[in-house]
Design a protein around this motif. Structure first.
Motif, PDB file in Angstrom:
ATOM      1  N   PRO A  53     -12.921   4.817  34.957  1.00 13.44           N
ATOM      2  CA  PRO A  53     -12.986   5.678  35.708  1.00 13.44           C
ATOM      3  C   PRO A  53     -12.450   7.217  35.008  1.00 13.44           C
ATOM      4  N   LEU A  54     -13.124   8.236  34.934  1.00 18.99           N
ATOM      5  CA  LEU A  54     -12.795   9.490  34.284  1.00 18.99           C
ATOM      6  C   LEU A  54     -11.285   9.804  35.071  1.00 18.99           C
ATOM      7  N   TYR A  55     -11.157   9.699  36.374  1.00 16.36           N
ATOM      8  CA  TYR A  55      -9.884  10.187  36.898  1.00 16.36           C
ATOM      9  C   TYR A  55      -8.771   9.348  36.450  1.00 16.36           C
ATOM     10  N   ASP A  56      -9.009   8.090  36.080  1.00 14.56           N
ATOM     11  CA  ASP A  56      -8.036   7.391  35.352  1.00 14.56           C
ATOM     12  C   ASP A  56      -7.393   7.832  34.019  1.00 14.56           C
ATOM     13  N   LEU A  57      -8.662   8.241  33.386  1.00 15.15           N
ATOM     14  CA  LEU A  57      -8.120   8.688  31.917  1.00 15.15           C
ATOM     15  C   LEU A  57      -7.184   9.851  32.228  1.00 15.15           C
ATOM     16  N   PHE A  58      -7.813  10.741  33.438  1.00 14.72           N
ATOM     17  CA  PHE A  58      -6.859  11.886  33.501  1.00 14.72           C
ATOM     18  C   PHE A  58      -5.622  11.708  33.715  1.00 14.72           C
ATOM     19  N   LEU A  59      -5.333  10.625  34.755  1.00 10.62           N
ATOM     20  CA  LEU A  59      -3.962  10.223  34.821  1.00 10.62           C
ATOM     21  C   LEU A  59      -3.206   9.635  33.755  1.00 10.62           C
ATOM     22  N   PHE A  60      -3.658   8.879  32.915  1.00  9.62           N
ATOM     23  CA  PHE A  60      -3.154   8.484  31.670  1.00  9.62           C
ATOM     24  C   PHE A  60      -2.233   9.721  30.879  1.00  9.62           C
ATOM     25  N   ALA A  61      -2.884  10.953  31.010  1.00  9.52           N
ATOM     26  CA  ALA A  61      -2.368  12.160  30.386  1.00  9.52           C
ATOM     27  C   ALA A  61      -1.296  12.675  31.203  1.00  9.52           C
ATOM     28  N   VAL A  62      -1.217  12.543  32.566  1.00  8.15           N
ATOM     29  CA  VAL A  62      -0.371  13.267  33.594  1.00  8.15           C
ATOM     30  C   VAL A  62       0.979  12.766  33.209  1.00  8.15           C
ATOM     31  N   GLY A  63       1.368  11.540  32.943  1.00  9.36           N
ATOM     32  CA  GLY A  63       2.628  11.110  32.598  1.00  9.36           C
ATOM     33  C   GLY A  63       3.161  11.740  31.467  1.00  9.36           C
ATOM     34  N   PRO A  64       2.718  11.280  30.116  1.00  4.73           N
ATOM     35  CA  PRO A  64       3.195  11.960  28.951  1.00  4.73           C
ATOM     36  C   PRO A  64       3.409  13.696  29.084  1.00  4.73           C
ATOM     37  N   VAL A  65       2.429  14.114  29.857  1.00  2.00           N
ATOM     38  CA  VAL A  65       2.480  15.881  29.987  1.00  2.00           C
ATOM     39  C   VAL A  65       3.839  16.206  30.738  1.00  2.00           C
ATOM     40  N   VAL A  66       3.940  15.548  31.806  1.00  2.00           N
ATOM     41  CA  VAL A  66       5.093  15.922  32.760  1.00  2.00           C
ATOM     42  C   VAL A  66       6.345  15.489  32.167  1.00  2.00           C
TER      43      VAL A  66
END
Lengths: 280, 633, 248
Positions: free
Chosen positions: B143-156
């Motif tokens: 899911p695209l949303y999961d891909l978005f979540l992968f990015a959230v961790g490192p960015v935060v």
């Protein structure tokens, strides 16, 4: 390469010092003999080879600038730190790297730079704990502590002059009195060696002299060897039989108070002009 | 097969994102305030519920959706700041565990508030607009949303690093982590600093809650405690106060959960805690954590000298005993069962007190030994028909064996880490009871554990319960006054001094751990016979927290504290259960009030009152106390 | 030997710190009773007394770290008693605690940054560069974490950190404690340098030799009460007071 050569030279000098001291002891093996002790913290060589010996009834002062490695040396002798090199012998027996409680059992009492007592116990109970441990009775689950070895504890408290405080909690004691409690606790098992890390820090001038006079008297009466560190030069020069000066983890001078007081390097790195310590 | 592994791995990474956000917030708050904030999970839950509401209210476009996510996070942040200002601010001077107690009171209140506002049913959120699709790797759908979540961790993670290392606020926070008072003395308003830290930490929790919804995970009333145990595990594995550590640990746990379900479907619940136990055994301060230097050890409050009970207290105790002997025949059946339960919990609390008070070892998982005692009895009775006497002997033995194994690891740690490892072991025991269905019956428990013979009647069984509970409690009291109890206290007061007079502190602590576990096992065994059945709930975290409440409400530093605490807490809970549906909220409020009113516990407050009343301070005493206070300051 | 006692000559400078009727309690224990002291602009006042006499508590009560139960703490006339520590710090009082309490995880520069406050009109503002001129050792270890410095270096850093707040009055709690004689001498020189910069210093000490090098006037505290006040020279001449209150 040069650092190694320097270390070797210092070690040779230090060993010479230890030998010289040991030779001066009456009756063979000194109570404490330290040979080439070393400790590293990360990249820092906190103690880079130090040797000395203390005989029965003798007071040896270990002095030097902050960060010279005095406390580290102390903690290696007392077992709180494990040395990276060298030997510690107690009356000839190798005690290097033993845990503190084993070293205590072999007859070493110690006081700490920042007093360490049991704050939730009374003064008497603090001494009783040392006595219970000495008699191997710590596992008792039934008979209350209150009545055990109380008389013996009181005798020790009387000896250091705080019997009148016996019932008070250690958490509510004045600092000078806590230092005395520590001394009573350290002497509870009639040790051969007393380790005292800045025994008079935080005390008033007269109290300092009184405490060290007491220590010296007890040491001579009972033949206890005393190793202590101290920043108060009045105390050091008045009570130490011999003085060992450390700087940057190495010994730089040793001898009787007069020799050390006039040693140029000691004056340069530690004593200064003596105007803040009443040295002259 | 490869696709399955890939999907599972990405799934793990996606759930790691939320877990990291929650854990990072928890870690930041702990680092600065040293508060073990149970209510952090409640803010995560509130973030999710508020998002559900906002998703429904705001327009269903990009702006509306992301606006709702951000607003939910900010709302959680503000609620966290409010919690700090209204409750925790008043408790910064109190022993650390009291703050924990207060936050648990808040958990209970928030649970009922959420029930009242959003109702008992699970609530789903919408999919994220623009991220509804998926990409395909071979057969695997990501899911695209999961891909978005992968990015959230490192960015935060990167943003937090910049915040802490490149801003003045960050420098101040790191300084306050070490010494708040000194920071204040340098002209920094630490209240403001703490409130902002709570805001940031709670905001991260709320964000984590809101971001979970579009994955199809509903907002539920139990997500608070579910996430807080996981987040604790993550924070502890990563190292308390270390944000990068929390990131690593969240990844580790996320992946482990994802693959664990493929490899060991039976023990998924245990996995996290097995990892936590393993990490703590190897690295006692977590992956990237460091020893907390100056911070006070958990559970070590202001030491009071423990003295023998004054005659008046002894007389009171004897009077209560006499009453307990005479009264039961005149009580109704409900009162008989409540009285028995209270007696059991007095023993449970007393056993925990031995560890926490004289031992200085705060346990967040003491229910494990209670539960293991109960399960030991139940299994022996139902499988081997062991008679009651055998069961009651076996209960402490089973618990003591577990205590010996778990305790061996625990006493190698200290403070919060020790507490968390006890929690991990308790969770392992609990998941065992829950998931090892063949042996334990899982959720259905084990039934038919009844007292037998002449003890089968409620009244004789009550007398047995009273005799055993009070007897063992008095034995524990005796131990506290004996050399062993003193040696234990010596190790708590000053490990340095204890070792320097020949006390092997770890050994003494380990034996105390075993003794406390055995006593809790006795309580568990009695409880099993009293209820006639055992369930996994006997070991769950809320029961451990009950134990903590009883000890702390009573007062850790007094020997009679746990007795008073158990009676008050259990009595209160029992009454509230009967009176109101919202008993959690009322109980939570009662806990908050008690904590704010008696920061030394009830027995502690009574003792202080007794001393004030009794002894007039002579001038000499005042003179020397001055010396002590000067140092203490 | 430098020349102390400038306060006596000519018109006395104005009083900067005036403490009066200060009381403090810990629980039931009455720690400070009716403490009064005055420090004039630009002088070094030493608070002498035994361990536990109330020196540290006086400092903490002035700083607001121990809330006074009664009394006034006036800085340039404005009463600060009962205010929070950060308000008192912002008003111009800098506090250097006995235990140093540097932030061991933070570098030297970061430690200084925590102490930074806006400059004041009356004194030249402190910058890291000016402080490194005063404490050359610190300048050589700007990025070293505080935890990896020796006791003497930490003591210098804790003073430098407090100076970053541009205080008008510096509270120094037993700065010589636990330091080697040589470092104590450096400390004395530093204090005299700060005095020349126009800073007012309230120093607590047990080391009379050290106090004598830097102090203009002395106040002696015992059992939480002020027992003696006057010029340092007068105290040195008063053997009875020294023996009675300081156990010399």
């Amino acid at each position: 390469m040069t650092a190694e050569a320097g270390a070797a030279a210092a070690a040779r000098a230090a060993n010479g010092m230890a030998d010289g001291m040991a030779d001066g002891m009456p009756g063979g093996a000194p109570v404490l003999a330290v040979e080439g002790l070393e400790k590293r913290f990360g990249g820092v060589h906190a103690v880079a080879g130090i040797s000395f010996a203390v005989g029965a009834g003798e007071l040896l002062a270990l002095i030097g600038p902050n960060g010279a490695g005095k406390s580290t040396t102390f903690n290696m002798v007392g077992g709180q730190l494990r040395p990276d090199g060298g030997r510690v012998r107690l009356a000839g027996q190798d005690i290097t790297g033993l845990p503190p409680r084993r070293i205590w059992k072999l007859g070493v009492g110690r006081t700490f730079q920042i007093t360490a007592t049991f704050a939730s116990m009374t003064v008497r109970e603090n001494v009783q704990m040392a006595l219970l441990s000495h008699h191997g009775e710590l596992s008792g689950l039934w008979r209350p502590v209150a009545k055990r070895h109380a008389a013996e504890a009181d005798a020790l408290l009387a000896r250091v002059g705080i019997l009148d405080q016996a019932e008070r909690g250690c958490g509510v004691l004045a600092y000078g009195d806590l230092k005395r409690v520590e001394l009573a606790v350290a002497m509870a098992h009639s040790p051969r060696l007393l380790l005292m890390d800045e025994p008079t820090a935080g005390m008033a001038p007269r109290e300092r002299v009184a405490l060290m006079a007491l220590t010296a008297r007890v040491a001579r009466e009972s033949g206890i060897a005393v190793l202590f560190t101290e920043h108060d030069m009045d105390v050091v020069f008045a009570h130490a039989d011999r003085i060992l000066v450390m700087s940057r983890g190495r010994p730089i001078a040793a001898g009787d108070p007069e020799t050390v007081r006039n040693h140029p390097e000691v004056r340069a790195v530690y004593l200064g002009t003596g105007k803040t310590s009443g040295g002259h | 097969m490869m696709e399955l592994l890939l999907v599972q791995g990405l799934n793990g990474l996606a759930s790691a994102a939320s877990l990291f956000l929650v854990a990072a917030g928890l870690s930041i708050i702990f680092g600065v305030t040293r508060i073990v904030n149970f209510a952090h999970g409640s803010l995560y839950m509130l973030g999710a519920y508020i998002a559900v509401t906002l998703f429904a209210v705001l327009p269903r476009d990009q702006l509306g959706f992301w606006g709702a996510v951000l607003l939910s996070a900010v709302a959680a942040g503000l609620l966290g700041a409010l919690l700090e200002r209204l409750v925790l601010r008043r408790l910064y001077g109190a022993p650390e565990l009291f703050q924990l107690l207060a936050t648990f009171g808040v958990v209970l209140i928030v649970q009922d508030a959420a029930l009242l506002i959003w109702g008992p049913q699970d609530l789903l959120g919408p999919r994220a607009p623009g991220l509804r699709g998926a990409v395909y790797v071979g057969e695997a759908r990501i899911p695209l949303y999961d891909l978005f979540l992968f990015a959230v961790g490192p960015v935060v993670l990167a943003l937090l690093w910049l915040l802490f290392n490149r801003t003045r606020w960050g420098t101040l926070v790191r300084a306050a982590t070490q010494d708040r008072e000194m920071v204040a003395a340098l002209g920094v308003n630490q209240r403001w600093l703490f409130t902002t830290v709570f805001f940031l930490g709670s905001l991260l929790a709320g964000l984590g809650g809101a971001l979970q919804l579009p994955r199809g995970q509903p907002a539920t009333l139990h997500m608070d405690l579910d996430v807080i145990t996981e987040a604790f595990a993550v924070v502890v594995i990563g190292g308390m106060g270390s944000v990068p550590g929390a990131f690593l640990a969240a990844l580790l746990i996320g992946m482990l959960q994802a693959y664990g379900i493929l490899v060991f479907p039976k023990i998924t619940l245990v996995l996290t805690f097995l990892v936590m136990a393993a990490v703590l055994v190897v690295r006692p301060h977590g992956l990237l954590g460091r020893p907390q230097g100056a911070a006070r050890a958990l559970g070590a409050g202001v030491e009071a000298v423990i003295r023998p009970a004054p005659p008046a207290l002894r007389r009171l105790g004897l009077a209560v005993l006499a009453l307990l002997l005479v009264l039961p025949p005149f009580l109704g059946s409900y009162a008989v069962s409540v009285l028995g339960e209270i007696a059991v919990f007095v023993l449970f609390a007393a056993s925990l007190h031995l560890m926490m008070g004289p031992g200085g070892m705060a346990s967040f998982g003491h229910a494990a030994y209670f539960g293991l005692g109960a399960y030991g009895v139940a299994l022996l009775v139902t499988n081997f028909g062991v008679p009651m006497l055998g069961g009651l002997v076996a209960a402490p033995v089973v618990a003591a064996i577990a205590g010996a194994v778990f305790g061996w690891f625990c006493v190698r740690l200290s403070g919060v880490y020790l507490a968390m490892l006890t929690l991990a072991f308790a969770q392992i025991a609990w998941s065992g009871a829950f998931q090892w269905v063949e042996l334990t019956g899982g959720d259905n428990g084990i039934l038919g554990v009844w007292p037998e013979g002449f003890l089968a009647g409620p009244l004789p069984f009550l007398y047995l319960t009273l005799a055993v509970s009070i007897g063992v409690t008095l034995l524990l009291r005796r131990v506290i006054y004996a050399p062993f109890g003193y040696a234990l206290r010596a190790g708590r007061d000053s490990p340095l001094r204890a070792e320097a007079i020949g006390i092997g502190v770890r050994g003494v602590q380990w034996r105390a751990f075993i003794l406390a576990a055995a006593a809790a096992g006795v309580a568990g065994g009695l409880f099993a016979y009293g209820k006639g059945s055992v369930f996994p709930t006997y070991m769950q975290i809320s029961r451990s927290v009950d134990g903590l409440m009883m000890v702390l409400l009573g007062g850790v530093q007094t020997v009679s504290g746990p007795i008073v605490g158990a009676v008050v807490f259990r009595g209160l809970e029992e009454q509230l259960l009967r009176l109101t549906d919202y008993w959690r909220a009322v109980l939570g409020a009662a806990i908050l009030l008690l904590v704010l009113a008696f920061p030394q516990g009830i027995a502690g407050a009574a003792q202080a009152w007794w001393q004030r009343r009794g002894a007039g301070t002579g001038p000499a005493a005042a003179g020397t106390e001055r010396g002590e206070a000067e140092r203490a300051a | 030997m430098p020349e102390p006692g400038g306060a006596a000559a000519g018109a006395a400078p104005p009083v900067l710190l005036a403490v009066s009727g200060l009381h403090a309690h810990y629980g039931r224990a009455h720690i400070l009773s009716d403490v009064a002291l005055e420090a004039r602009q630009g002088e070094v006042l030493v608070l002498l007394g035994r361990n536990g006499a109330g020196k540290s508590t006086t400092m903490k009560a002035i700083m607001g770290l121990v809330p006074p139960s009664a009394g006034q703490v006036r800085l340039d006339g404005a009463d600060l008693a009962g205010q929070e520590p950060h308000v008192i710090a912002r008003a111009g009082i800098g506090y250097v605690p006995e235990e140093r309490r540097i932030f061991t995880d933070l570098t030297v520069m970061e430690n200084l940054a925590v102490g930074r406050r806006p400059p004041r009109a009356c004194l030249a503002p402190w910058t890291p560069e000016r402080l490194f001129a005063l404490f050359p050792n610190l300048g050589e270890m700007r990025n070293r974490p505080g935890g990896r410095m020796s006791g003497g270096e930490q003591q210098m850093l804790t003073i430098a950190r407090t100076l970053m707040g541009n205080p008008r009055l510096l509270l120094l709690d037993e700065p010589s404690e636990g330091l080697s004689p040589l470092i104590v001498e450096q400390m004395a020189n530093t204090i005299l340098q700060l005095k020349r910069e126009g800073l007012t210093v309230l120093l607590s000490e047990q080391n009379l030799h050290f106090a004598g090098l830097v102090s203009d006037r002395a106040t002696v505290i015992e059992q939480g009460r002020i027992r003696w006040s006057g010029t340092f020279a007068a105290l040195e001449a008063d053997a009875a007071a020294q023996a009675q209150y300081l156990s010399v």
